[in-house]
Design an enzyme around this catalytic site. Structure first.
Site, PDB file in Angstrom:
ATOM      1  N   ASP A   1       5.322  -1.663   7.421  1.00 29.09           N
ATOM      2  CA  ASP A   1       5.545  -0.660   6.377  1.00 29.09           C
ATOM      3  C   ASP A   1       6.361   0.535   6.862  1.00 29.09           C
ATOM      4  O   ASP A   1       6.939   1.254   6.041  1.00 29.09           O
ATOM      5  CB  ASP A   1       4.199  -0.151   5.845  1.00 29.09           C
ATOM      6  CG  ASP A   1       3.635  -1.054   4.754  1.00 29.09           C
ATOM      7  OD1 ASP A   1       4.436  -1.711   4.074  1.00 29.09           O
ATOM      8  OD2 ASP A   1       2.411  -1.095   4.596  1.00 29.09           O
TER       9      ASP A   1
ATOM     10  N   ASN B   1       3.018 -14.522   3.756  1.00 30.96           N
ATOM     11  CA  ASN B   1       2.131 -14.508   4.927  1.00 30.96           C
ATOM     12  C   ASN B   1       0.672 -14.776   4.537  1.00 30.96           C
ATOM     13  O   ASN B   1      -0.057 -15.492   5.221  1.00 30.96           O
ATOM     14  CB  ASN B   1       2.228 -13.173   5.650  1.00 30.96           C
ATOM     15  CG  ASN B   1       3.539 -13.021   6.397  1.00 30.96           C
ATOM     16  OD1 ASN B   1       4.194 -14.013   6.724  1.00 30.96           O
ATOM     17  ND2 ASN B   1       3.950 -11.794   6.649  1.00 30.96           N
TER      18      ASN B   1
ATOM     19  N   ASP C   1      17.912  18.867 -33.647  1.00 27.89           N
ATOM     20  CA  ASP C   1      17.858  17.795 -32.665  1.00 27.89           C
ATOM     21  C   ASP C   1      16.449  17.567 -32.109  1.00 27.89           C
ATOM     22  O   ASP C   1      16.201  16.568 -31.440  1.00 27.89           O
ATOM     23  CB  ASP C   1      18.794  18.107 -31.490  1.00 27.89           C
ATOM     24  CG  ASP C   1      20.258  18.115 -31.893  1.00 27.89           C
ATOM     25  OD1 ASP C   1      20.661  17.181 -32.613  1.00 27.89           O
ATOM     26  OD2 ASP C   1      20.982  19.041 -31.503  1.00 27.89           O
TER      27      ASP C   1
ATOM     28  N   ASN D   1       0.586  -5.226   9.198  1.00 24.99           N
ATOM     29  CA  ASN D   1       0.980  -4.668   7.910  1.00 24.99           C
ATOM     30  C   ASN D   1       1.414  -3.211   8.043  1.00 24.99           C
ATOM     31  O   ASN D   1       2.385  -2.767   7.422  1.00 24.99           O
ATOM     32  CB  ASN D   1      -0.199  -4.782   6.936  1.00 24.99           C
ATOM     33  CG  ASN D   1       0.255  -4.819   5.494  1.00 24.99           C
ATOM     34  OD1 ASN D   1       1.230  -5.475   5.170  1.00 24.99           O
ATOM     35  ND2 ASN D   1      -0.446  -4.102   4.641  1.00 24.99           N
TER      36      ASN D   1
ATOM     37  N   ASP E   1      21.154  20.041 -28.673  1.00 28.12           N
ATOM     38  CA  ASP E   1      20.810  21.411 -28.284  1.00 28.12           C
ATOM     39  C   ASP E   1      20.389  22.284 -29.452  1.00 28.12           C
ATOM     40  O   ASP E   1      20.173  23.485 -29.294  1.00 28.12           O
ATOM     41  CB  ASP E   1      22.002  22.069 -27.586  1.00 28.12           C
ATOM     42  CG  ASP E   1      23.228  22.190 -28.495  1.00 28.12           C
ATOM     43  OD1 ASP E   1      23.171  21.697 -29.648  1.00 28.12           O
ATOM     44  OD2 ASP E   1      24.238  22.770 -28.057  1.00 28.12           O
TER      45      ASP E   1
ATOM     46  N   GLU F   1       0.789  -1.223   0.000  1.00 26.68           N
ATOM     47  CA  GLU F   1       0.000   0.000   0.000  1.00 26.68           C
ATOM     48  C   GLU F   1       0.825   1.279   0.000  1.00 26.68           C
ATOM     49  O   GLU F   1       0.332   2.341  -0.349  1.00 26.68           O
ATOM     50  CB  GLU F   1      -0.959   0.017   1.202  1.00 26.68           C
ATOM     51  CG  GLU F   1      -0.291  -0.091   2.554  1.00 26.68           C
ATOM     52  CD  GLU F   1       0.034  -1.535   2.904  1.00 26.68           C
ATOM     53  OE1 GLU F   1       0.807  -1.751   3.846  1.00 26.68           O
ATOM     54  OE2 GLU F   1      -0.460  -2.437   2.222  1.00 26.68           O
TER      55      GLU F   1
ATOM     56  N   ASP G   1      25.325  14.532 -30.172  1.00 32.56           N
ATOM     57  CA  ASP G   1      26.115  15.289 -31.123  1.00 32.56           C
ATOM     58  C   ASP G   1      27.488  15.504 -30.484  1.00 32.56           C
ATOM     59  O   ASP G   1      27.660  15.282 -29.286  1.00 32.56           O
ATOM     60  CB  ASP G   1      25.434  16.623 -31.432  1.00 32.56           C
ATOM     61  CG  ASP G   1      25.968  17.269 -32.702  1.00 32.56           C
ATOM     62  OD1 ASP G   1      26.944  16.752 -33.264  1.00 32.56           O
ATOM     63  OD2 ASP G   1      25.391  18.284 -33.126  1.00 32.56           O
TER      64      ASP G   1
END
Length: 875
Positions: free
Chosen positions: A704, A675, A611, A700, A607, A297, A339
Site C-alpha cells: 500500500d 492473492n 438561475d 498488504n 449567476d 484499506e 447562460d
C-alpha cells in the site's frame, strides 16, 4: 434616532415565541430597537452577548471532528474490528500491523482534508455573504455573522435572508421558502399581525434565515439569529447534507460489495481449516488476515488525498470548490448548460441606441429609460447600469422628478414599472415600464407615432416584432419602453400595467467573446456538450451561437414551446437541441431534470436569481464570484473569473482526480483479490497455511505504501478526454479478469515451490511473501495506464516508492530483525531467480491482457472505453 440604551436588552431566546403575532411597535420596544437601526456600540455588545449569527452546520470542522470523520468508512471500521479480534487472542504483532494501517490511512486523510479545508476557507472569505444593515441611521454592508437581534435589514431581489425577521415595509416582496417549507413557488410577504397559531408556512409577515428574495424590496426587523432561528431549529435543506453524489454512491456500493466478498472468503477459509483440524486461533487469524488483505484499506485516504490535492490545484487556477465531492461531479460532467451573458459574451453590456417605434433615434425615449433605471431599487442588473452610464454621459439627471412607487421586476412579467411625479405635476403620475418586447406589447393599447398617440393595431405590432427580429439577428438585445399617465395615489399594482402607450425601444450590445470559441472547442474535445439556456430573445441567442460556432442544426427551442411539451417529449428533445431561449427559471430547472433523466451528468453555469433553481438541480452547479447571493450559495463550484477556459481546467482537474482514484481501486482490488483467491484455494490442499497472518498483513501494508502516491501520478491525455463513472459491475469485471490472471501465476508458483524445489513450510511462506509483494508492485506500474507500460512515464513518487519497496521485498528474508519478526527465512539464489522469472512472466501476461481488454483510442469519442472500467455513455 438610534436605540435607547436605557431600555432592557433581551436575548433573542427571551423574545416571545410568537413574534409574528405582535405589533411592530411592541417588538421594537422589546428588542430595544428603532426603525432607524441600532447604534454601533449597542450592536457590538449584543454580538458579544449572543454570539455570531451562525448555525452549527456552518462552522468549520474542528481538528478533532475532522479526525473522527476519517473513521466513518466501512473499510476503516472493518480494519478496527480485525485489530480487535487479533487483540482478543493476544496476537499483538498482527493487531499492531492492522492498527498501523488504520492510523496511517486516517492520519493521511486527516492531514489532506485539513490542508484543503484551510486553503478553501481562506478563499471563501472572498465569497462571504453580506447584507445591508441600518446602523446609526445609515445602511452599511455587514457580514451575516455580525447581524444581531434588533437590526433593521434592507432586502432586494437576489438576496439571501440573513436571519429570522419581521417585515416592517415591503414592495411586491416575493420570497422563495423552498429551503425551509418545501414550497416550490415564491410566497408574498407584507407587514401584518397574524394569529399566534399561524404555522411557519403561513407567516406572511416574516422572512426566515436561508430563504431568498425572488423579487421586490423590503425592510425587516431581525428578531432571531443563529441557532435560535427556524433554520437552526430544523436544519433547513439548503444547508443540510447535500444529496449523495454519483461518485460517493459508487464508493458506498463498492464498499458493500467488498464486505460481501470478504465475509464469504473469511467463512470459507475458516470452515475449510476447521474441517482439516487446524488450530482455531491460527485459522481465525489467517481468515481475518485474508479479509484485511482483500480490503483496499487506504481507499478513504486515497479519496481524501486526491480530492484535497485536486481542490488546491483548482483553487490556484481560479476554481473554488465549495464541496470536495463536487470535483468528481465536475470531472464526470457530460453536458454544460450555460447562460450566454458574461460567459459566451463579454458581459460588458452597452446601450447602443434609443429609438422610437419607427426606428429613429429618440432623446425622449432615452430620458424615460434613464428615469426608470435611476429610480429602480430591486434587481441590480447590467442593463440598468448601461442605461445610467449612457445617461450620465449625455448629462441626464433626475432633478425635478420624484419617484412615488415601484412595481418590481419578476421573471413571469419580465418587466419593471416606476411611478414618477414629473416637474410641476400634482394630480397625476407617470408610469414608465420597460421590459421584454413581447411582454410590454401585451400591456400596450396605443403607440406614440410622429403624429401623436395612435391605436396599437396588428400592423404596428407586426412592425415591432419585425424590428425585434432584425436587431436580434444582428446580435443586439432589445427592450421595449411604454408609459401610462394615471391619477395620483399612494401605490400602484400590476393591474395598472395595462392600456399603456408604446414609446420606443432600447438596443443593447454585448458582443461574443473571441476566446469563447476556443474554450467551447476545448470543452467539446473533452466530451462536454454545451447547451445555451437563456431568458434572452431567440434571435440574439441564435446570433451568439452562430458566431461562436455552436451547433445550429436544430431550431432554437423557446419557453413557449417548452410549456406545451410533456416530459416524455422533452426527454427526447433535450438530447438533440443545443439552444434554449426565452425560458423562465422553472423551465431552466426542467431542462436540467430532463437531461439527467436521459443519463447525462449535467453542469449548470449561472449567476442570476433566475438561475438558482437550475443550479440547485444540476449535478454540479457552477457560478461566478460576482453572482447574486442566492446563485452563489446554490452552486457547488465558484469560478473566480468569468472564463470558460477556467472551467476547462476544472473539468480536467476533476477527471485527473477521478482517474487516480479509480487506478487505486481497480489495481489494488484486482491484485488483492487474486492473492486471496490463490491462498483460499491452496489452503485445503497444503499441509500448512500458505502464508502466516502476520506475513499477509505486512505484505498488504508494504504494497500500500506506493499506492498512496497514486494521487500525484501522471494521467494520460486520453484518460481525461471523456467523462467516466464509477461502475461497480465494471470494477468487478476488472477484478475478476486481472485477479484470475494473478491467481493462475500464483498456482504456477505454488507448483514450482512444491514440485520442483520441494520446499518446506518456512521457505514456502517466505517465497510466497516475496512473490506476492513483487507481483502487486509490478501490476501497479502495468495497470496504472492503458498504454503499453513502457510508453507511459509514472509519477516520480510512484516510481521511486515502488522500486524502494521492491528492493525491501527482495532483501527482507536476509534482514535479521525483519525476518525474525515475521518468520521469514533466506532463499537460495536458484529459487530467487526462478521466482523473479515467474514475476516477469506475470508482467508480460498482464500487459498482454490489458492491451486486449482495452479498446483502441477513438480521438472523436475521447478516452477508450474499457471492458473493465466504467465510462459514462449517456442514455
Amino acid at each position: 434616532m438610534a436605540s435607547d440604551p436605557n431600555r432592557p436588552r433581551l436575548s433573542p431566546k427571551a423574545i416571545a415565541a410568537a413574534e409574528w403575532s405582535r405589533p411592530v411597535a411592541a417588538l421594537l420596544d422589546e428588542l430595544a430597537g428603532a426603525p432607524t437601526g441600532l447604534a454601533a456600540g449597542e450592536a457590538a455588545m449584543r454580538l458579544r452577548r449572543d454570539g455570531p449569527n451562525l448555525v452549527a452546520e456552518e462552522a468549520r470542522f474542528s481538528a478533532l471532528a475532522l479526525l473522527l470523520r476519517q473513521f466513518r468508512s466501512p473499510l476503516v471500521l472493518i480494519l478496527v474490528f480485525a485489530a480487535g479480534v487479533a487483540g482478543v487472542v493476544q496476537e499483538w504483532l498482527e493487531a499492531g500491523i492492522i492498527l498501523a494501517i488504520v492510523l496511517g490511512s486516517t492520519l493521511l486523510g486527516f492531514v489532506q482534508e485539513w490542508r484543503a479545508s484551510s486553503a478553501i476557507a481562506g478563499l471563501r472569505q472572498r465569497l462571504a455573504l453580506s447584507a445591508r444593515v441600518l446602523r446609526d441611521g445609515q445602511f452599511i454592508p455587514l457580514p451575516f455573522a455580525d447581524i444581531v437581534a434588533g437590526d433593521v435589514v434592507a432586502l432586494s431581489a437576489g438576496a439571501i435572508v440573513p436571519a429570522d425577521a419581521v417585515v416592517l415595509e415591503a414592495q411586491d416582496l416575493l420570497v422563495s421558502e423552498a429551503a425551509l417549507t418545501g414550497e416550490s413557488f415564491p410566497v408574498e410577504k407584507r407587514p401584518d399581525v397574524l394569529p399566534v397559531a399561524t404555522p411557519v408556512a403561513g407567516r406572511s409577515n416574516m422572512v426566515f434565515l436561508g430563504t431568498s428574495v425572488r423579487s421586490g424590496t423590503a425592510r425587516v426587523l431581525v428578531t432571531r439569529t443563529g441557532r435560535a432561528t427556524q433554520f437552526g431549529a430544523v436544519a433547513a435543506r439548503l444547508k443540510a447534507r447535500p444529496e449523495e453524489s454519483d461518485f460517493a454512491r459508487g464508493i458506498r456500493r463498492f464498499g458493500a460489495m467488498l464486505i460481501r466478498v470478504m465475509i464469504a472468503v473469511v467463512l470459507f477459509v475458516l470452515i475449510i481449516n476447521q474441517l482439516m483440524g487446524r488450530p482455531f486461533i491460527d485459522s481465525l487469524l489467517f481468515a481475518v488476515a485474508l479479509g484485511v488483505g482483500l480490503s483496499p484499506e487506504l481507499l478513504p485516504a486515497i479519496v481524501s488525498v486526491t480530492l484535497s490535492a485536486g481542490a488546491r490545484r483548482l483553487a490556484a487556477k481560479g476554481v473554488l470548490v465549495r464541496r470536495l465531492e463536487a470535483i468528481e461531479n465536475l470531472g464526470g460532467m457530460t453536458v454544460l448548460c450555460t447562460d450566454k451573458t458574461g460567459t459566451l459574451t463579454e458581459g460588458d453590456i452597452r446601450l447602443h441606441e434609443m429609438v422610437d417605434v419607427s426606428g429613429a433615434p429618440s432623446a425622449e425615449v432615452g430620458q424615460l429609460a434613464f428615469l426608470n433605471a435611476a429610480f429602480e431599487t430591486g434587481i441590480d442588473n447590467p442593463l440598468d447600469k448601461a442605461i445610467l452610464a449612457d445617461g450620465a454621459a449625455r448629462g441626464l439627471s433626475t432633478v425635478g422628478w420624484l419617484k412615488t412607487d415601484e412595481i418590481p421586476y419578476d421573471f413571469s412579467r419580465k418587466c419593471l414599472t416606476i411611478a414618477v411625479q414629473s416637474p410641476g405635476e400634482t394630480g397625476t403620475r407617470l408610469l414608465i415600464t420597460k421590459g421584454a418586447v413581447a411582454n410590454v406589447l401585451t400591456r400596450c393599447a396605443t403607440v406614440m407615432t410622429a403624429k401623436g398617440e395612435a391605436p396599437l393595431d396588428a400592423a404596428e405590432r407586426a412592425r415591432a416584432e419585425t424590428y425585434l427580429q432584425q436587431r436580434g439577428e444582428e446580435g443586439f438585445r432589445v427592450l421595449a419602453l411604454a408609459t401610462r399617465r394615471l391619477a395620483s395615489r399612494d401605490d400602484y399594482v400590476m393591474a395598472d400595467e395595462a392600456a399603456m402607450c408604446l414609446r420606443g425601444f432600447l438596443v443593447f450590445m454585448d458582443p461574443p467573446k473571441p476566446e469563447a470559441m476556443v474554450a467551447l472547442r476545448s470543452l467539446a474535445a473533452l466530451g462536454v456538450a454545451v447547451k445555451v439556456v437563456s431568458g434572452d430573445n431567440r434571435h440574439v441567442v441564435a446570433y451568439v451561437a452562430r458566431t461562436l460556432g455552436l451547433d445550429m442544426s436544430q431550431a432554437v427551442v423557446t419557453g413557449e414551446t417548452l410549456a406545451k411539451l410533456k416530459d416524455e417529449a422533452l426527454w427526447h428533445l433535450v438530447d438533440h437541441a443545443s439552444l434554449f431561449a426565452e425560458v423562465d427559471p422553472q423551465q431552466k430547472e426542467r431542462i436540467i431534470r430532463a437531461l439527467q433523466r436521459t443519463g447525462h451528468s449535467v453542469g449548470y453555469l449561472g449567476d442570476g436569481i433566475n438561475d438558482a433553481p437550475a443550479l440547485y438541480a444540476a449535478d454540479v452547479g457552477i457560478s461566478v464570484e460576482e453572482a447574486v447571493d442566492v446563485a452563489r450559495e446554490s452552486a457547488d463550484v465558484v469560478l473566480l473569473s468569468r472564463d470558460l477556459d477556467v472551467l476547462r481546467h476544472g473539468v480536467e482537474g476533476g477527471r485527473r482526480t477521478f482517474a487516480n482514484t479509480l487506478k487505486y481501486i481497480s489495481i489494488t482490488i484486482s491484485a488483492n483479490f487474486g492473492n486471496m483467491v490463490s491462498m483460499a484455494l491452496a489452503a485445503p490442499f497444503l499441509p500448512f497455511l500458505p502464508m502466516a497472518a502476520k506475513q499477509i498483513l505486512l505484505n498488504n501494508f508494504l504494497s500500500d505504501l506506493p499506492a498512496i502516491t497514486l494521487a500525484s501520478d501522471t494521467v494520460e491525455p486520453e484518460e481525461i478526454a471523456g467523462a467516466r463513472r464509477l461502475g461497480i459491475p465494471d470494477i468487478q469485471k476488472f477484478m475478476i479478469v486481472f485477479g484470475l490472471i494473478s491467481s493462475a501465476f500464483d498456482l504456477i508458483t505454488f507448483a514450482l515451490l512444491l514440485k520442483v524445489f520441494h520446499v518446506h513450510e518456512a521457505v514456502f511462506q517466505t517465497a510466497w511473501f516475496v512473490v506476492s509483494l513483487l507481483t502487486e508492485l509490478a501490476v501497479l506500474l502495468v495497470l496504472r495506464t492503458r498504454r503499453p507500460a513502457w510508453k507511459s512515464r509514472p509519477g516520480k513518487l510512484l516510481l521511486g516508492s515502488t522500486l524502494a519497496v521492491a528492493a525491501l521485498a527482495l532483501a527482507s528474508p536476509y534482514l535479521g530483525p525483519v525476518s525474525a519478526l515475521v518468520s521469514l527465512t533466506p532463499l537460495s539464489p536458484a529459487l530467487l531467480a526462478a521466482l523473479c522469472l515467474t514475476v516477469l512472466a506475470y508482467i508480460a501476461a498482464t500487459e498482454a491482457a490489458k492491451l486486449l481488454l482495452f479498446r483502441p483510442v477513438d480521438p472523436h469519442q475521447g478516452a477508450p472505453a474499457a471492458k473493465g472500467v466504467g465510462r459514462s455513455t449517456g442514455p
